[in-house]
Design a protein around this motif. Structure first.
Motif, short mmCIF file in Angstrom:
data_model
loop_
_atom_site.label_atom_id
_atom_site.label_comp_id
_atom_site.label_asym_id
_atom_site.label_seq_id
_atom_site.Cartn_x
_atom_site.Cartn_y
_atom_site.Cartn_z
N ILE A 18 -0.46 -5.06 4.53
CA ILE A 18 0.78 -4.43 4.11
C ILE A 18 0.70 -4.05 2.64
O ILE A 18 -0.10 -4.59 1.87
CB ILE A 18 2.01 -5.35 4.36
N TYR A 21 -2.43 -7.46 10.27
CA TYR A 21 -1.81 -6.41 9.47
C TYR A 21 -2.16 -6.51 7.99
O TYR A 21 -2.21 -7.61 7.43
CB TYR A 21 -0.28 -6.46 9.61
N ILE A 47 2.46 -0.53 6.40
CA ILE A 47 1.61 -1.48 7.12
C ILE A 47 0.44 -0.75 7.78
O ILE A 47 0.53 0.44 8.09
CB ILE A 47 2.39 -2.28 8.19
N CYS A 54 -0.18 -11.43 8.34
CA CYS A 54 -0.49 -10.28 7.49
C CYS A 54 -0.94 -10.75 6.11
O CYS A 54 -0.68 -11.87 5.71
CB CYS A 54 0.72 -9.36 7.36
N CYS A 94 -1.32 -8.99 1.96
CA CYS A 94 -0.66 -7.95 1.16
C CYS A 94 -1.59 -7.40 0.09
O CYS A 94 -2.28 -8.17 -0.61
CB CYS A 94 0.60 -8.52 0.52
N LEU A 98 7.88 -0.30 2.39
CA LEU A 98 6.89 -1.17 3.02
C LEU A 98 5.99 -0.34 3.91
O LEU A 98 6.45 0.36 4.81
CB LEU A 98 7.59 -2.26 3.84
#
Length: 520
Positions: free
Chosen positions: A293, A291, A326, A259, A261, A324
């Motif tokens: 996030i 992903y 996603i 992932c 961010c 959080l």
């Protein structure tokens, strides 16, 4: 006039233009299928359209149909232009608006300015005329590019206008550091050359801390298998192991983060909804990661672009005051919703097992395959959602048998005009199962189920936990709640049934039923 009200009542999207005095100047209603009086292909319009016209880019995901447009004299052209731009601006996935009408019908001048005729692909004359207008001619996608220090003033102007208290690092010196820092990829999005938003993402994050505080079991813990030296058949360069990965626990030694961010995000208030245009660009930066996030303080307001994200639950032991979110990269992939067939049974069974779900889903699915109804002979319909051919969701609906009870006990009339709907247009959700990382398909899934099932209203009754497990399987419940509205119970009249005798109201109204209703 009654037919116009009916069209607006059942439309997928209805837009009205008014002046400063709140006088209505124009109105347009849009549906996800052609008008029945033009062509009877509500549940298979895509095949019909592709067979007769050059419209291969049109799909149920990216297309709406104009059914009604009315306007005051003298403002039709300006009003329609404003309506079309508004519809494209607020409907992120929309690419095309179609207008199908009888061959003998002549378009109004305002419609001729907006819509272009679709080219016929057959030698014979099609049963109707088709016209199209596309997003690129009225509301182009925002242009996204890498940010530079020269963009500083434009970005700070957006930050100051919104008075963002949470963007402490987006202050004068902090912003320049973010733009120049190699650990970040900072980008701006523009509309006609004007900067209307800023985003900064990074791959450098501590996934093990997230796993300690959030339940990531349904997202593979945000890890994927590590590409080891000498194992790359494509001859790509070996990826360097970061300091973060050198200190992973033993069971994660051969794994890598899956992932990236979003550290900072800010957009002009008029472009909050359209800011989702930057999402494909972000995933292109990290083609091997699944992903995106977003970590925010729990008290932060939810920005419109986060509506595409899934909120991950905190572990009971966590004391974090953060949320959080996603987003799976499948947001850019093809989505198909169709009626389930027996060949789907194994895929549905595997889906239920992967989510550790039990219940009556497979029993009801088998009943649908056998008789298209439940043991009480009430019609059932089952639909699957597929992403790139993979079954990611199953929904089973049952024709609603208690409309009079619902109307008597809940304020349904506050949301719909029941006199415009037939009894056959109502159904309730028996089962709903969807992989959490595909949350973004939920609205499209509901829209397609309503269209393919020829329904106008879906209901879901929330029962006490013990009874809920015996009657339906809904996972996750918040997916349904986010796409529906809660219906308040009505204050009930206590009837003296024994005294009224044969004059007592029907048992459809007076009988007790456990649970609450939510109308979609």
């Amino acid at each position: 006039m009654v037919s116009e009200l009916l069209v607006s009542e059942k439309a997928n999207l209805a837009v009205t233009v008014s002046n400063t005095k709140e006088d209505v100047l124009a109105h347009a209603s849009f549906f996800d299928h052609p008008a029945v009086h033009v062509v009877d292909h509500r549940d298979n319009w895509e095949a019909f359209l592709h067979a007769h016209f050059s419209a291969n880019k049109c799909s149920p995901v990216n297309t709406l149909f104009l059914h009604l447009f009315v306007s005051e004299p003298g403002v039709a052209a300006a009003s329609l232009d404003e309506i079309i731009r508004t519809v494209f601006r607020i409907t992120v996935e929309l690419e095309h608006i179609l207008l199908l009408c009888p061959n003998a019908c002549a378009l109004e001048p305002a419609l001729e300015e907006i819509f272009e005729p679709l080219q016929c692909v057959t030698d014979t004359r099609p049963p109707c005329s088709a016209f199209i207008c596309s997003r690129e001619d009225h509301c182009e996608r925002l242009h996204v590019r890498r940010a530079s220090v020269a963009d500083y003033d434009d970005i700070m102007l957006i930050v100051q206008q919104q008075n963002l208290k949470t963007s402490v690092s987006l202050q004068p010196y902090g912003l320049i550091e973010i733009i120049e820092n190699p650990s970040y990829h900072a980008a701006v999005f523009e509309d006609d050359g004007r900067i209307v938003g800023f985003v900064a993402v990074t791959f450098d994050l501590h996934v093990e801390d997230l796993e300690e505080n959030f339940d990531l079991s349904e997202f593979d813990g945000f890890y994927k298998e590590q590409q080891l030296k000498g194992e790359d058949p494509g001859g790509e360069e070996e990826r360097e192991v970061t300091k973060q990965e050198q200190h992973l626990p033993t069971h994660q030694a051969s794994m890598r983060s899956n992932c990236f961010c979003t550290e900072h995000f800010v957009a002009d208030k008029d472009y909050q909804t359209r800011s989702t245009d930057c999402i494909p660009y972000l995933f292109q930066l990290f083609p091997d990661l699944e992903y995106c996030i977003n970590i925010l303080p729990s008290a932060s307001p939810e920005l419109p672009w986060l509506q595409n994200f899934v909120l991950v639950p905190l572990r009971p032991s966590s004391l974090l005051l953060t949320s959080l979110y996603i987003l799976h990269r499948s947001i850019g992939r093809s989505v198909e919703v169709r009626q389930s067939v027996p060949a789907d049974r194994q895929a549905v069974s595997d889906l239920l097992k992967s989510l550790n779900l039990t219940g009556l889903v497979l029993e009801d699915l088998d009943s649908f395959y056998r008789t298209r109804s439940d043991p009480d002979a009430v019609p059932l319909q089952a639909f699957v959602a597929q992403v790139d051919g993979q079954v990611v969701g199953i929904m089973i609906i049952r024709d609603e048998q208690d409309i009079e009870f619902l109307r008597a006990h809940y304020n349904i009339d506050s949301f719909i005009c029941l006199s415009y709907y037939g009894y056959e247009e109502h159904a309730h959700i028996r089962h709903f199962v969807l992989k959490p990382c595909f949350y973004h398909v939920t609205k499209h899934w509901f829209k397609e189920v309503l269209r393919l099932a020829h329904k106008s209203c879906l209901y879901h009754r929330i029962y006490p936990p013990l009874l809920r497990e015996q009657t339906s399987c809904v996972h996750p419940l918040e997916f349904i709640l986010n796409c529906s509205v809660p219906v308040r119970p009505r204050q009930q009249i206590i009837y003296p049934l024994e005294e009224l005798g044969i004059n007592a109201p029907s048992q459809r109204i007076t009988k007790d039923q456990v649970g609450q209703a939510a109308a979609g």
